[in-house]
Design an enzyme around this catalytic site. Structure first.
Site, mmCIF file in Angstrom:
data_model
loop_
_atom_site.group_PDB
_atom_site.id
_atom_site.type_symbol
_atom_site.label_atom_id
_atom_site.label_comp_id
_atom_site.label_asym_id
_atom_site.label_seq_id
_atom_site.Cartn_x
_atom_site.Cartn_y
_atom_site.Cartn_z
ATOM 1 N N ARG A 106 22.837 -27.612 15.381
ATOM 2 C CA ARG A 106 23.273 -26.349 16.327
ATOM 3 C C ARG A 106 25.147 -26.616 15.614
ATOM 4 N NH1 ARG A 106 24.276 -25.894 22.465
ATOM 5 N NH2 ARG A 106 25.278 -27.720 22.284
ATOM 6 N N THR A 110 29.949 -22.332 16.212
ATOM 7 C CA THR A 110 29.296 -21.197 16.755
ATOM 8 C C THR A 110 28.064 -21.323 17.884
ATOM 9 O OG1 THR A 110 27.631 -21.049 14.877
ATOM 10 C CG2 THR A 110 29.470 -20.175 14.300
ATOM 11 N N ASP A 202 24.205 -35.653 25.057
ATOM 12 C CA ASP A 202 23.756 -35.510 23.614
ATOM 13 C C ASP A 202 22.623 -36.211 23.498
ATOM 14 O OD1 ASP A 202 23.324 -35.436 20.917
ATOM 15 O OD2 ASP A 202 24.967 -34.267 20.839
ATOM 16 N N ASP A 205 21.898 -38.268 20.147
ATOM 17 C CA ASP A 205 22.977 -39.314 20.223
ATOM 18 C C ASP A 205 22.374 -40.592 20.962
ATOM 19 O OD1 ASP A 205 24.598 -38.024 18.324
ATOM 20 O OD2 ASP A 205 25.965 -37.708 19.775
HETATM 21 C C1 PRP Z 1 20.468 -30.214 20.452
HETATM 22 C C2 PRP Z 1 19.143 -30.164 21.133
HETATM 23 C C3 PRP Z 1 18.346 -28.781 20.835
HETATM 24 C C4 PRP Z 1 19.762 -28.072 20.828
HETATM 25 C C5 PRP Z 1 19.845 -27.236 21.914
HETATM 26 O O1 PRP Z 1 20.326 -30.650 19.032
HETATM 27 O O2 PRP Z 1 18.192 -31.191 20.682
HETATM 28 O O3 PRP Z 1 17.886 -28.725 19.719
HETATM 29 O O4 PRP Z 1 20.910 -28.788 20.598
HETATM 30 O O5 PRP Z 1 20.638 -26.275 21.731
HETATM 31 P P1 PRP Z 1 20.642 -24.612 22.147
HETATM 32 O O6 PRP Z 1 19.247 -24.411 23.016
HETATM 33 O O7 PRP Z 1 21.844 -24.376 22.463
HETATM 34 O O8 PRP Z 1 19.998 -24.208 20.674
HETATM 35 P P2 PRP Z 1 21.456 -30.801 18.134
HETATM 36 O O9 PRP Z 1 21.888 -29.617 17.358
HETATM 37 O O10 PRP Z 1 22.369 -31.580 18.934
HETATM 38 O O11 PRP Z 1 20.946 -31.851 17.002
HETATM 39 P P3 PRP Z 1 20.330 -33.234 17.201
HETATM 40 O O12 PRP Z 1 19.003 -33.084 17.783
HETATM 41 O O13 PRP Z 1 20.170 -33.779 15.687
HETATM 42 O O14 PRP Z 1 21.341 -34.175 17.945
HETATM 43 N N1 URA Z 2 22.018 -30.377 23.093
HETATM 44 C C1 URA Z 2 22.190 -31.813 23.923
HETATM 45 O O1 URA Z 2 21.513 -32.742 23.209
HETATM 46 N N2 URA Z 2 22.488 -31.643 24.925
HETATM 47 C C2 URA Z 2 22.808 -30.526 25.645
HETATM 48 O O2 URA Z 2 23.143 -30.614 26.971
HETATM 49 C C3 URA Z 2 22.783 -29.238 24.873
HETATM 50 C C4 URA Z 2 22.535 -29.425 23.482
#
Ligand code: PRP
Ligand code: URA
Length: 211
Positions: A106, A110, A202, A205
Protein backbone atom coordinates in the site's frame (compact mmCIF):
# COMPACT_ATOMS: atom_id res chain seq x y z
CA UNK A 1 -21.73 -5.57 11.78
CA UNK A 2 -23.25 -6.84 8.53
CA UNK A 3 -26.22 -8.90 7.43
CA UNK A 4 -24.66 -9.70 4.04
CA UNK A 5 -24.78 -13.53 3.75
CA UNK A 6 -21.44 -13.41 1.90
CA UNK A 7 -19.73 -12.03 5.02
CA UNK A 8 -18.94 -14.66 7.63
CA UNK A 9 -17.88 -13.45 11.05
CA UNK A 10 -16.37 -16.45 12.82
CA UNK A 11 -17.18 -16.17 16.52
CA UNK A 12 -15.58 -19.42 17.67
CA UNK A 13 -14.33 -18.95 21.25
CA UNK A 14 -10.93 -20.53 20.60
CA UNK A 15 -10.38 -18.25 17.60
CA UNK A 16 -11.49 -15.22 19.61
CA UNK A 17 -9.15 -16.11 22.45
CA UNK A 18 -6.17 -16.48 20.07
CA UNK A 19 -7.14 -13.21 18.32
CA UNK A 20 -7.13 -11.30 21.62
CA UNK A 21 -3.59 -12.52 22.26
CA UNK A 22 -2.52 -11.51 18.74
CA UNK A 23 -3.94 -8.02 19.24
CA UNK A 24 -1.91 -7.52 22.44
CA UNK A 25 0.96 -5.13 21.71
CA UNK A 26 3.16 -7.05 24.18
CA UNK A 27 2.89 -10.33 22.24
CA UNK A 28 6.30 -11.31 20.80
CA UNK A 29 6.98 -11.81 17.09
CA UNK A 30 7.42 -15.54 17.68
CA UNK A 31 4.11 -15.85 19.54
CA UNK A 32 2.28 -13.59 17.06
CA UNK A 33 3.39 -15.79 14.17
CA UNK A 34 2.26 -18.95 15.98
CA UNK A 35 -1.11 -17.40 16.82
CA UNK A 36 -1.78 -16.37 13.21
CA UNK A 37 -0.96 -19.85 12.02
CA UNK A 38 -3.29 -21.46 14.60
CA UNK A 39 -6.12 -19.05 13.83
CA UNK A 40 -5.72 -19.65 10.09
CA UNK A 41 -6.09 -23.42 10.56
CA UNK A 42 -9.23 -22.97 12.62
CA UNK A 43 -10.75 -20.46 10.22
CA UNK A 44 -9.94 -22.62 7.18
CA UNK A 45 -11.88 -25.43 8.82
CA UNK A 46 -14.96 -23.18 8.72
CA UNK A 47 -14.28 -21.69 5.29
CA UNK A 48 -13.97 -25.10 3.61
CA UNK A 49 -17.18 -26.43 5.21
CA UNK A 50 -19.25 -26.22 1.99
CA UNK A 51 -16.65 -27.63 -0.43
CA UNK A 52 -18.03 -30.69 -2.25
CA UNK A 53 -16.74 -34.20 -1.63
CA UNK A 54 -16.81 -37.47 -3.57
CA UNK A 55 -17.03 -40.97 -2.16
CA UNK A 56 -13.90 -43.11 -2.08
CA UNK A 57 -13.42 -46.74 -1.17
CA UNK A 58 -10.81 -47.53 1.46
CA UNK A 59 -9.76 -50.75 3.16
CA UNK A 60 -9.46 -50.53 6.92
CA UNK A 61 -7.59 -53.35 8.71
CA UNK A 62 -11.05 -54.87 9.27
CA UNK A 63 -12.59 -54.49 5.85
CA UNK A 64 -13.90 -52.16 3.15
CA UNK A 65 -15.24 -48.74 4.05
CA UNK A 66 -16.75 -45.81 2.17
CA UNK A 67 -14.91 -42.54 2.80
CA UNK A 68 -14.75 -39.05 1.32
CA UNK A 69 -12.24 -36.85 -0.40
CA UNK A 70 -12.49 -33.23 -1.49
CA UNK A 71 -13.94 -33.03 -5.01
CA UNK A 72 -12.14 -29.74 -5.73
CA UNK A 73 -8.53 -28.64 -5.95
CA UNK A 74 -7.52 -25.67 -3.85
CA UNK A 75 -5.23 -22.75 -4.56
CA UNK A 76 -4.15 -20.50 -1.70
CA UNK A 77 -3.18 -16.98 -2.75
CA UNK A 78 -1.49 -15.10 0.09
CA UNK A 79 -1.04 -11.37 -0.45
CA UNK A 80 2.59 -10.63 0.41
CA UNK A 81 3.78 -10.05 2.91
CA UNK A 82 1.22 -10.44 5.66
CA UNK A 83 -0.84 -13.16 3.93
CA UNK A 84 2.13 -15.50 4.31
CA UNK A 85 1.54 -15.45 8.07
CA UNK A 86 -1.74 -17.33 7.65
CA UNK A 87 -0.76 -19.67 4.81
CA UNK A 88 1.20 -22.30 6.74
CA UNK A 89 -1.73 -22.82 9.09
CA UNK A 90 -4.02 -23.64 6.16
CA UNK A 91 -1.43 -25.90 4.55
CA UNK A 92 -1.27 -27.89 7.79
CA UNK A 93 -4.96 -28.64 7.28
CA UNK A 94 -4.87 -29.09 3.48
CA UNK A 95 -1.31 -29.94 2.44
CA UNK A 96 -2.37 -30.74 -1.14
CA UNK A 97 -3.30 -27.11 -1.84
CA UNK A 98 -1.13 -25.26 -4.31
CA UNK A 99 0.07 -21.75 -3.49
CA UNK A 100 0.15 -18.71 -5.77
CA UNK A 101 1.72 -15.46 -4.60
CA UNK A 102 0.62 -11.87 -5.13
CA UNK A 103 2.98 -9.16 -3.93
CA UNK A 104 1.15 -5.92 -3.14
CA UNK A 105 2.06 -3.01 -0.97
CA UNK A 106 0.00 0.00 0.00
CA UNK A 107 1.43 3.35 -1.00
CA UNK A 108 1.71 5.18 2.32
CA UNK A 109 0.41 8.49 0.94
CA UNK A 110 -2.38 7.44 -1.44
CA UNK A 111 -3.20 4.14 0.37
CA UNK A 112 -3.55 2.65 -3.15
CA UNK A 113 -2.14 -0.86 -3.66
CA UNK A 114 0.84 -1.41 -5.96
CA UNK A 115 1.62 -4.84 -7.47
CA UNK A 116 5.27 -5.95 -7.31
CA UNK A 117 4.95 -9.72 -7.77
CA UNK A 118 2.50 -12.10 -9.44
CA UNK A 119 3.04 -15.85 -9.63
CA UNK A 120 -0.18 -17.82 -9.90
CA UNK A 121 -0.46 -21.49 -10.90
CA UNK A 122 -1.26 -21.88 -14.63
CA UNK A 123 -4.35 -24.01 -13.94
CA UNK A 124 -5.72 -21.78 -11.16
CA UNK A 125 -9.02 -21.28 -13.05
CA UNK A 126 -9.89 -24.94 -12.46
CA UNK A 127 -9.50 -24.62 -8.69
CA UNK A 128 -11.24 -23.09 -5.69
CA UNK A 129 -9.21 -20.07 -4.65
CA UNK A 130 -8.71 -18.70 -1.15
CA UNK A 131 -7.11 -15.24 -1.10
CA UNK A 132 -5.41 -14.67 2.25
CA UNK A 133 -4.64 -11.37 3.96
CA UNK A 134 -5.01 -10.79 7.70
CA UNK A 135 -5.99 -7.11 7.30
CA UNK A 136 -8.93 -5.80 5.26
CA UNK A 137 -8.59 -2.04 5.76
CA UNK A 138 -9.64 0.23 2.85
CA UNK A 139 -10.27 -2.85 0.70
CA UNK A 140 -7.98 -1.61 -2.09
CA UNK A 141 -5.49 -4.47 -1.79
CA UNK A 142 -8.12 -7.19 -1.74
CA UNK A 143 -10.03 -5.68 -4.65
CA UNK A 144 -6.85 -5.59 -6.73
CA UNK A 145 -6.04 -9.17 -5.71
CA UNK A 146 -9.55 -10.37 -6.62
CA UNK A 147 -9.40 -8.52 -9.98
CA UNK A 148 -6.04 -10.15 -10.70
CA UNK A 149 -7.26 -13.65 -9.85
CA UNK A 150 -10.51 -13.17 -11.81
CA UNK A 151 -8.48 -12.21 -14.92
CA UNK A 152 -7.25 -15.84 -14.99
CA UNK A 153 -10.86 -17.01 -15.49
CA UNK A 154 -11.21 -18.21 -11.90
CA UNK A 155 -14.87 -18.33 -10.85
CA UNK A 156 -14.75 -19.52 -7.24
CA UNK A 157 -12.98 -17.19 -4.83
CA UNK A 158 -13.20 -16.81 -1.06
CA UNK A 159 -11.36 -14.34 1.15
CA UNK A 160 -9.75 -15.26 4.45
CA UNK A 161 -8.80 -12.36 6.67
CA UNK A 162 -8.43 -11.85 10.39
CA UNK A 163 -9.57 -8.31 11.11
CA UNK A 164 -11.76 -6.26 8.75
CA UNK A 165 -13.05 -2.70 8.79
CA UNK A 166 -16.68 -1.92 7.96
CA UNK A 167 -15.66 0.29 5.01
CA UNK A 168 -13.28 -2.39 3.67
CA UNK A 169 -16.06 -4.96 3.71
CA UNK A 170 -18.40 -2.56 1.95
CA UNK A 171 -15.84 -1.73 -0.75
CA UNK A 172 -15.02 -5.40 -1.48
CA UNK A 173 -18.59 -6.73 -1.38
CA UNK A 174 -19.76 -3.92 -3.65
CA UNK A 175 -17.05 -4.57 -6.25
CA UNK A 176 -17.25 -8.37 -5.94
CA UNK A 177 -20.69 -9.47 -4.69
CA UNK A 178 -19.93 -13.07 -5.74
CA UNK A 179 -16.97 -13.39 -3.34
CA UNK A 180 -17.41 -14.53 0.28
CA UNK A 181 -15.39 -12.98 3.08
CA UNK A 182 -14.44 -14.90 6.23
CA UNK A 183 -13.15 -12.78 9.11
CA UNK A 184 -12.67 -13.22 12.85
CA UNK A 185 -13.46 -9.59 13.65
CA UNK A 186 -15.07 -6.47 12.22
CA UNK A 187 -13.50 -3.54 14.01
CA UNK A 188 -14.67 0.04 14.52
CA UNK A 189 -12.96 2.19 11.93
CA UNK A 190 -9.82 3.26 10.08
CA UNK A 191 -7.48 5.95 11.41
CA UNK A 192 -6.11 8.73 9.20
CA UNK A 193 -3.22 6.49 8.07
CA UNK A 194 -5.66 3.78 6.97
CA UNK A 195 -4.93 1.49 9.92
CA UNK A 196 -7.73 -0.55 11.46
CA UNK A 197 -8.69 0.65 14.97
CA UNK A 198 -8.32 -1.07 17.35
CA UNK A 199 -6.94 -3.72 14.94
CA UNK A 200 -3.59 -5.26 15.77
CA UNK A 201 -1.15 -2.80 14.21
CA UNK A 202 0.90 -3.53 11.11
CA UNK A 203 0.43 -7.24 10.51
CA UNK A 204 3.44 -7.62 8.17
CA UNK A 205 5.75 -5.90 10.62
CA UNK A 206 4.46 -8.00 13.52
CA UNK A 207 4.88 -11.28 11.59
CA UNK A 208 8.36 -10.51 10.28
CA UNK A 209 9.71 -8.35 13.12
CA UNK A 210 10.31 -5.36 10.86
CA UNK A 211 8.70 -2.61 13.00
C1 PRP B 1 -1.32 -4.45 4.52
C2 PRP B 1 -2.22 -5.67 4.67
C3 PRP B 1 -3.04 -5.62 3.41
C4 PRP B 1 -3.21 -4.15 3.20
C5 PRP B 1 -4.58 -3.78 3.69
O1 PRP B 1 -0.27 -4.72 3.70
O2 PRP B 1 -1.52 -6.85 4.84
O3 PRP B 1 -2.40 -6.22 2.29
O4 PRP B 1 -2.22 -3.48 3.97
O5 PRP B 1 -4.87 -2.50 3.39
P1 PRP B 1 -6.02 -2.05 2.39
O6 PRP B 1 -7.22 -2.88 2.68
O7 PRP B 1 -6.19 -0.60 2.77
O8 PRP B 1 -5.51 -2.19 0.99
P2 PRP B 1 0.95 -3.69 3.48
O9 PRP B 1 0.69 -2.83 2.31
O10 PRP B 1 1.24 -3.00 4.77
O11 PRP B 1 2.14 -4.64 3.07
P3 PRP B 1 2.91 -5.76 3.92
O12 PRP B 1 1.98 -6.92 4.08
O13 PRP B 1 4.08 -6.07 3.06
O14 PRP B 1 3.32 -5.17 5.25
N1 URA C 1 -2.36 -3.02 7.17
C1 URA C 1 -2.05 -3.49 8.40
O1 URA C 1 -1.11 -4.28 8.54
N2 URA C 1 -2.79 -3.11 9.44
C2 URA C 1 -3.82 -2.28 9.32
O2 URA C 1 -4.46 -1.95 10.33
C3 URA C 1 -4.14 -1.76 8.04
C4 URA C 1 -3.39 -2.16 6.98
Amino acid sequence: MTDNPRVHLIHHPVIQQRLALARDKNTSVEHFRALLSQIASLMAFELTRDYPTVDVDVETPLGPCRGKRLAVELTLVPILRAGLGMTDGILKLIPEARVGHLGLYRDEKTLKPVTYYNKLPPDIANTEVIIIDPMLATGGSLNLAIDTVKKTGTKHIKILCLVASPIGIEVVTKAHPDVSIYTAAIDDRLDDRGYIVPGLGDAGDRIFGTA
